[in-house]
Design an enzyme around this catalytic site. Structure first.
Site, short mmCIF file in Angstrom:
data_model
loop_
_atom_site.label_atom_id
_atom_site.label_comp_id
_atom_site.label_asym_id
_atom_site.label_seq_id
_atom_site.Cartn_x
_atom_site.Cartn_y
_atom_site.Cartn_z
N ASP A 89 7.00 18.01 -28.13
CA ASP A 89 8.43 17.96 -27.91
C ASP A 89 8.83 18.47 -26.53
OD1 ASP A 89 11.20 18.04 -28.23
OD2 ASP A 89 11.15 19.93 -29.33
N ASP A 272 13.92 13.74 -23.67
CA ASP A 272 13.46 14.50 -24.84
C ASP A 272 12.65 13.64 -25.80
OD1 ASP A 272 13.13 16.24 -26.92
OD2 ASP A 272 15.25 16.46 -27.39
#
Length: 387
Positions: A89, A272
């Site tokens: 992530d 992201d």
């Protein structure tokens, strides 16, 4: 960020390591946040300069894709190693997995780390609480050996979840999270995984990159220590990071059919891998949904008939003077043969309520189109059309 992927110290000279990610569809949006099968590619790797080196080492693993939304890959923690699937992530900075002490329903459905079974584990006297768009966890910190492919980090601090919220974290097919954002987002006093890869000289370049597959049968990978240029087309376009917390850049505009629909006075965009959608301020996202889906079905502004995709407009994002196109078949996901779902989501105004500046999150909808490189040495992001 989630809106709903070294037994002994080893210094790998001039090394790029490719980690397989599995793509999987789950039943709930939003989600923040790719496994196996396939062939090894030819052993060749490339540095950022695109110059090969005889000592470069390339490792690749084939993947199986389960349709859209979530990407995750395998790591191990402890001695002997305990394996976990984690979401790599770029929107957070902490590593955590469920602890054997966690009795929450969302923990019981996932693998849990048992400190007593690791001879290299050390308890740290610190509690943690982490919140994401998809849920929250609280637990304690520990320290142990972490292995990602053939990269080994010793004395890595990580979180052991002792309590997790139900809902999305209960449904996701991965066990925990491995954050790749800047250290300023990490739990105070801890060093993120990527920084330890650099500091312990496990990788030769302070760079990692993502290729997220868009079609079943393609491989999704995260690579550390360099860039394999076979995963993108054309030249990598570099964008300076504007704030060293998230992987955040300046964006000039968002337009549809020649009309600016977002970022009209310039804005910030967070790149992201842990967010599946395109996320922006609620009022602007509402207007975009009305524009592309004037006749929603099932009383949901994000739900539309799939046959409408062929008439939907292309989304244009202007970043550092380059226009990045997002066609409708990327920002619309198919739920069934006839029903589709628009991958726009509101809520970024909640990130920093005291700030008036506009923020967008470019999640996997965008990153399936564009190979992305994260260069910590020069604080920049590279983007190029995915191969």
């Amino acid at each position: 960020m989630k809106w709903l992927v070294l037994l002994g110290l080893v210094a790998l000279s001039e090394c790029i390591v490719i980690i397989p990610l599995t793509k999987m569809k789950i039943t709930q949006e939003p989600i923040r946040k790719k496994q196996l099968q396939g062939k090894f590619l030819d052993e060749q790797s490339h540095s950022l300069s695109q110059n090969s080196h005889p000592d470069h080492k390339f490792s690749s693993h084939g993947l199986r894709n389960f349709r859209n939304i979530v990407y995750f890959g395998k790591i191990s923690i402890g001695t002997p190693p305990q394996e976990f699937q984690v979401n790599f992530d770029t929107g957070s900075s902490d590593l955590w997995v469920p602890s054997v002490d966690c009795q929450s329903p969302s923990c019981s459905k996932h693998k849990r780390f048992n400190p007593q079974k690791s001879t290299t584990f050390r308890h740290l006297d610190q509690k943690i609480n982490l919140s994401y768009g998809s849920g929250r966890m609280n637990g304690v910190l520990g320290c142990d050996t972490v292995q990602i492919g053939n990269l080994v980090i010793v004395n890595q601090t990580f979180g052991l979840s002792q309590n997790q919220s139900s809902g999305v974290l209960e449904q996701v097919p991965y066990d925990g999270l491995l954050g790749l954002a800047y250290p300023s987002l990490a739990v105070r006093g801890t060093t993120p995984v990527f920084d330890n890869l650099k500091n312990q000289r496990v990788i030769s370049e302070p760079v990692f990159a993502f290729y997220l597959s868009s079609q079943p049968g393609n491989s999704s990978v995260v690579m550390f220590g360099g860039v394999d240029h076979t995963y993108h087309k054309g030249k990598i376009q570099w964008v300076p990071v504007t704030r060293t917390s998230f992987w955040q850049v300046a964006m000039s505009s968002i337009s549809i059919n020649g009309n600016v629909v977002g970022c009209s006075q310039g804005c910030q965009a967070i790149v992201d891998t842990g967010t599946s959608s395109l996320v922006g301020p609620t009022h602007l996202v509402t207007n975009i949904l009305k524009l592309i889906n004037p006749k929603p079905i099932l009383d949901d502004k994000q739900v539309l008939l799939c046959e409408a995709i062929k008439s939907l407009p292309v989304l244009l994002l202007t970043i550092n003077g380059i226009i990045y196109t997002v066609p409708p078949h990327y920002y619309v996901q198919q739920i069934s043969q006839e029903i589709c779902f628009s991958s726009f989501q509101g809520g970024t105004e909640l990130l920093n309520p005291s700030e008036t500046s506009e923020t967008w999150i470019l999640g996997d909808v965008f990153l399936r189109l564009y190979f992305s490189v994260y260069d910590r040495g020069n604080n920049r992001i590279g983007l190029a059309p995915a191969a």
